[in-house]
Design an enzyme around this catalytic site. Structure first.
Site, PDB file in Angstrom:
ATOM      1  N   ASP A 160     -15.299 -12.895   6.190  1.00  0.00           N
ATOM      2  CA  ASP A 160     -16.576 -13.684   4.982  1.00  0.00           C
ATOM      3  C   ASP A 160     -16.739 -14.710   4.544  1.00  0.00           C
ATOM      4  OD1 ASP A 160     -17.964 -11.168   5.203  1.00  0.00           O
ATOM      5  OD2 ASP A 160     -17.032 -10.092   3.985  1.00  0.00           O
ATOM      6  N   ASP A 210       0.818  -0.892   0.239  1.00  0.00           N
ATOM      7  CA  ASP A 210      -0.181  -0.007   0.058  1.00  0.00           C
ATOM      8  C   ASP A 210       0.861   1.289   0.132  1.00  0.00           C
ATOM      9  OD1 ASP A 210      -2.535   1.411  -0.379  1.00  0.00           O
ATOM     10  OD2 ASP A 210      -2.905   0.723   1.563  1.00  0.00           O
ATOM     11  N   ASP A 263      -6.445  -5.811  -1.397  1.00  0.00           N
ATOM     12  CA  ASP A 263      -6.399  -5.491   0.159  1.00  0.00           C
ATOM     13  C   ASP A 263      -8.583  -5.736   0.136  1.00  0.00           C
ATOM     14  OD1 ASP A 263      -6.369  -6.008   1.987  1.00  0.00           O
ATOM     15  OD2 ASP A 263      -4.262  -4.029   2.191  1.00  0.00           O
ATOM     16  N   ASP A 306      -4.294  -9.029  10.704  1.00  0.00           N
ATOM     17  CA  ASP A 306      -2.046  -8.534  10.014  1.00  0.00           C
ATOM     18  C   ASP A 306      -1.304  -9.050  11.528  1.00  0.00           C
ATOM     19  OD1 ASP A 306      -3.680  -7.153   8.217  1.00  0.00           O
ATOM     20  OD2 ASP A 306      -2.322  -5.718   8.736  1.00  0.00           O
TER      21      ASP A 306
HETATM   22  C1  GAL Z   1      -3.764  -4.646   5.621  1.00  0.00           C
HETATM   23  C2  GAL Z   1      -3.393  -5.356   4.647  1.00  0.00           C
HETATM   24  C3  GAL Z   1      -1.627  -5.742   4.531  1.00  0.00           C
HETATM   25  C4  GAL Z   1      -1.245  -4.479   4.335  1.00  0.00           C
HETATM   26  C5  GAL Z   1      -1.817  -3.647   4.631  1.00  0.00           C
HETATM   27  C6  GAL Z   1      -1.929  -2.563   4.017  1.00  0.00           C
HETATM   28  O1  GAL Z   1      -5.210  -4.751   5.340  1.00  0.00           O
HETATM   29  O2  GAL Z   1      -4.394  -6.871   5.771  1.00  0.00           O
HETATM   30  O3  GAL Z   1      -1.083  -6.509   5.149  1.00  0.00           O
HETATM   31  O4  GAL Z   1      -1.604  -4.529   2.970  1.00  0.00           O
HETATM   32  O5  GAL Z   1      -3.037  -3.586   4.591  1.00  0.00           O
HETATM   33  O6  GAL Z   1      -2.698  -1.454   3.578  1.00  0.00           O
END
Ligand code: GAL
Length: 387
Positions: free
Chosen positions: A164, A49, A126, A183
């Site tokens: 889900d 991200d 995501d 996470d």
């Molecule tokens: C979470 C994801 C993480 C990372 C993060 C980035 O939803 O589980 O691994 O990608 O977002 O914002």
């Protein structure tokens, strides 16, 4: 594309979160090769991200953040490919990513084209900001079809955190791997929670679509962006890695490979463990019955697993998730070895290479808190019984 082995690679999130940039990624690609990680099989390099601008352009295209990636993504993808690695990027099934950048909802085909033009080989997808009326499985199916429409092989890595009932439908969407948990953090409790939470998901991981227990925290030592305090001990990282391998989970590194320690490197390139992880049959481990604790109850903290490997050997993993040292007893009767059958297992420790002997009834050991043992086991005739 058949995803026939658990994907291996590196992902930027655990160390860098949103602090990613061109130089760091190029240095990481260099280090993946120099440290022998690429050779060991870690071949995807994935940018997570926070790589884009906050908004799309007038035509609805995603726009790379030039402050972080001044040469653009194509140039970076080319560099990563020139190192013999594959290039991965990130988007989200919702309207925004978890870090509040544009998500792909409603733009799936346009974004798939964008990723394919860059030369992306892997898309982590995501689940943040999913419109509540939109069906999660449909969104993964949609992106999967969109990626296929480009004609480029792009592995879809679904990241819906097990929500889900993900494990039940995700294979049907064409995804090559799927996150089944929230996470990970650089703490032992997080590792243990993930491990326990996945024991019910064992049947859902197989060639084609693998259960992703999240990126590894091995080697972070508290220096990443997802931990608190000191991180974990070497023993805990070892258990973490071995558990992921026993489950044939994807192995996505999360540490700063430019500053990898010898301990982390030795663990991550342990060829015996990697062979167990990458075994072509990718069978879930057979679970030995719980052993009794002092009070006469099943001790949930000690887990013993047998994994059938292709070629006829087995892997035996003994995990002490408890906070105290303990004794563990592998009772071979519990996995189907009758004491009179004339067979036993020759055990070789995958960490030390030591042959610890051949056993057919019970193998007893002391095992420290948070530690594990992993053996390669060969079925051998051992002269007992009525043969
Ligand atoms: C979470 C994801 C993480 C990372 C993060 C980035 O939803 O589980 O691994 O990608 O977002 O914002």
């Amino acid at each position: 594309m058949l995803i026939d082995r658990p994907p291996m690679g590196w992902n930027s999130w655990n160390t860098f979160t949103n602090k990613i940039n061109d130089q760091t990624i190029r240095e990481t690609a260099d280090a993946m090769v120099e440290q022998g990680l690429a050779e060991a099989g870690y071949n995807y390099l994935v940018i997570d991200d926070s790589w884009s601008e906050r908004e799309r352009d007038q035509d609805g295209n995603l726009v790379v953040c030039r402050a972080k990636f001044p040469h653009g993504m194509k140039s970076l993808a080319d560099y990563v490919h020139s190192k013999g690695l594959k290039f991965g990027m990130y988007s989200c099934a919702g309207v925004r990513t978890c870090m509040d950048y544009p998500g792909s909802f409603g733009h799936e085909f346009q974004d798939a084209r964008y990723f394919a033009d860059i030369g992306v080989d892997f898309l982590k997808y995501d689940y943040c900001y999913k419109p509540s009326q939109a069906d999660g499985p449909m969104l993964y199916n949609r992106m999967s079809i969109a990626l296929k429409s480009t004609g480029r092989d792009i592995l879809l890595s679904a990241c819906s955190w097990g929500r889900d009932n993900t494990p039940q439908w995700v294979r049907s969407t064409g995804a090559g791997m799927f996150r089944s948990t929230s996470d990970i953090t650089d703490t032992y409790t997080s590792i243990r929670d993930i491990a326990f939470s996945q024991l019910d998901n064992l049947p859902y991981s197989a060639p084609g679509c693998f259960n992703d227990l999240d990126m590894l925290v091995v080697g972070l030592n508290g220096n990443g962006s997802i931990g608190f305090g000191q991180g974990c001990t070497e023993v805990e990282y070892r258990q973490h890695f071995a558990f992921w391998c026993m489950l044939s989970a994807p192995l996505m590194l999360g540490l700063d490979v430019r500053n990898i320690t010898k301990e982390a490197r030795d663990l991550l390139v342990n060829s015996e463990l990697l062979e167990i992880d990458q075994d072509p049959e990718a069978r879930p481990p057979y679970m030995h019955r719980l052993q009794f604790n002092r009070d006469g109850f099943g001790d949930e903290n000690v887990r013993i697993m047998f994994k059938h490997l292709s070629g006829g050997d087995y892997a035996v993993g003994i995990f002490n998730f408890g906070d105290e040292d303990t004794g563990a007893n592998v009772r071979f009767y519990d996995i189907g070895i009758d004491p009179m059958c004339g067979y036993g297992f020759e055990l070789t420790d995958v960490f030390t290479g030591e042959n610890v002997g051949t056993y057919h009834e019970i193998y007893t050991m002391k095992i420290a808190a948070h530690d594990c043992r992993v053996y390669r086991a060969k079925l051998v005739q051992c002269g007992h019984g009525g043969l």
